[in-house]
Design an enzyme around this catalytic site. Sequence first.
Site, PDB file in Angstrom:
ATOM      1  N   GLY A  85       0.817  -1.217   0.000  1.00  0.00           N
ATOM      2  CA  GLY A  85       0.000   0.000   0.000  1.00  0.00           C
ATOM      3  C   GLY A  85       0.841   1.252   0.000  1.00  0.00           C
ATOM      4  O   GLY A  85       0.567   2.197   0.747  1.00  0.00           O
ATOM      5  N   SER A 141       0.542   5.842  -1.819  1.00  0.00           N
ATOM      6  CA  SER A 141       0.117   7.121  -1.255  1.00  0.00           C
ATOM      7  C   SER A 141       0.216   7.072   0.262  1.00  0.00           C
ATOM      8  O   SER A 141       0.467   6.013   0.847  1.00  0.00           O
ATOM      9  CB  SER A 141      -1.332   7.444  -1.665  1.00  0.00           C
ATOM     10  OG  SER A 141      -2.223   6.470  -1.150  1.00  0.00           O
ATOM     11  N   ASN A 164       1.295  -2.273   5.331  1.00  0.00           N
ATOM     12  CA  ASN A 164       0.567  -1.013   5.446  1.00  0.00           C
ATOM     13  C   ASN A 164      -0.717  -0.991   4.640  1.00  0.00           C
ATOM     14  O   ASN A 164      -1.615  -0.185   4.924  1.00  0.00           O
ATOM     15  CB  ASN A 164       1.485   0.133   4.985  1.00  0.00           C
ATOM     16  CG  ASN A 164       0.748   1.444   4.831  1.00  0.00           C
ATOM     17  OD1 ASN A 164       0.389   2.093   5.809  1.00  0.00           O
ATOM     18  ND2 ASN A 164       0.491   1.830   3.585  1.00  0.00           N
ATOM     19  N   SER A 182      -3.873   1.022  13.853  1.00  0.00           N
ATOM     20  CA  SER A 182      -4.552   2.317  13.863  1.00  0.00           C
ATOM     21  C   SER A 182      -4.907   2.685  15.293  1.00  0.00           C
ATOM     22  O   SER A 182      -5.189   1.806  16.119  1.00  0.00           O
ATOM     23  CB  SER A 182      -5.827   2.259  13.019  1.00  0.00           C
ATOM     24  OG  SER A 182      -6.627   3.402  13.231  1.00  0.00           O
ATOM     25  N   TYR A 208     -13.573  -2.048  10.895  1.00  0.00           N
ATOM     26  CA  TYR A 208     -12.203  -1.572  10.654  1.00  0.00           C
ATOM     27  C   TYR A 208     -11.368  -1.639  11.932  1.00  0.00           C
ATOM     28  O   TYR A 208     -10.259  -2.189  11.941  1.00  0.00           O
ATOM     29  CB  TYR A 208     -12.241  -0.152  10.115  1.00  0.00           C
ATOM     30  CG  TYR A 208     -10.875   0.467   9.923  1.00  0.00           C
ATOM     31  CD1 TYR A 208     -10.070   0.088   8.855  1.00  0.00           C
ATOM     32  CD2 TYR A 208     -10.390   1.423  10.801  1.00  0.00           C
ATOM     33  CE1 TYR A 208      -8.821   0.643   8.671  1.00  0.00           C
ATOM     34  CE2 TYR A 208      -9.139   1.984  10.629  1.00  0.00           C
ATOM     35  CZ  TYR A 208      -8.357   1.601   9.569  1.00  0.00           C
ATOM     36  OH  TYR A 208      -7.112   2.144   9.395  1.00  0.00           O
ATOM     37  N   THR A 250     -11.900  -3.395  14.587  1.00  0.00           N
ATOM     38  CA  THR A 250     -11.750  -4.782  15.010  1.00  0.00           C
ATOM     39  C   THR A 250     -10.625  -5.462  14.245  1.00  0.00           C
ATOM     40  O   THR A 250      -9.789  -6.167  14.828  1.00  0.00           O
ATOM     41  CB  THR A 250     -13.069  -5.546  14.788  1.00  0.00           C
ATOM     42  OG1 THR A 250     -14.105  -4.914  15.541  1.00  0.00           O
ATOM     43  CG2 THR A 250     -12.937  -6.994  15.219  1.00  0.00           C
ATOM     44  N   ALA A 251     -10.580  -5.246  12.936  1.00  0.00           N
ATOM     45  CA  ALA A 251      -9.526  -5.849  12.131  1.00  0.00           C
ATOM     46  C   ALA A 251      -8.155  -5.327  12.538  1.00  0.00           C
ATOM     47  O   ALA A 251      -7.190  -6.089  12.658  1.00  0.00           O
ATOM     48  CB  ALA A 251      -9.775  -5.569  10.650  1.00  0.00           C
TER      49      ALA A 251
END
Length: 296
Positions: free
Chosen positions: A14, A17, A92, A151, A164, A166-167
């Site tokens: 990823g 950007s 990432n 995150s 999101y 949770t992951a």
Amino acid sequence: MDTELRDRVVLVTGASSGIGAATARAFGREGARVAITYRSSRDKAEKVAAEVEAAGGQAYVVRLDLEDLPSVARAVEAVAGHWGDVEVLVANAVRWGGDAPPEPGVRFEDVPLKEWEAMINANLVGAAASVSAVLPGMRAKGWGRIVLISSGVAEEGLPGPGPYGTAKSGLYGLARSLAWNGGRDGILVNVVAPRLHPDREPPARPGVRRRGADRRDAHPQALRRRRRGQDRGVPGLGRQRQSDGRADQGRLLRRARSAPRRLARGRGGQASEWAMRSATASASIWCPVSWQRFSW
């Protein structure tokens, strides 16, 4: 400071950007050979590759899609065929579920279970697939560095849906298990958790049902209060541990340094050495949304 990264084979997923691109450029400044993955924006990835080379590194662009797990293995194989086994992995790449971060105004119960499955498969299983693909080469060399990009949402939460966060939370369990499993082979693991900026909100996505806009608008203020220790928690939670990024970083690094001594106490020989290495490898680092250099 010599980071020992010159000519190391680095895979940043990823990296077309954002944080991934900044990370790739940072490795380029250290003289590394940086493989940059993209899902759909090859032109952006090529631009980052040019910046990596301008900074003093080497670059190679390859496609990788977290929702297409075979593409993960193909990307790693392509890098190995071009330069040799991957020595540093920065996992990432992320699936937002759209063209923007998760929409906070969506009610939890309105999120389809298929979205839960897709989000966790891409962001957690996809990260595990990336790790699994590079591990054999790292074990063979007796050296490897893995950075999992989580995150701040994993701890601070977000009003609305939970797939999101949770992951991203699952990456902590992955890192802890991997640290014990890979530490004996010289593989160190870190989790880096960029935090939401309290003055920035993700753009609303067209067609997404929103409820409670007033709660969404209050989220930046709630983040500020919690980070200053002025908020004891959020509605609906009995207890909520408070967090400051710099304090967390210092606390976790101190824990990482002391954990090997605690685990090795009373042990000797090879078991002690393995305990020291694997415990050190399990340190987590919290940082704001910017790349930070840390020891390899």
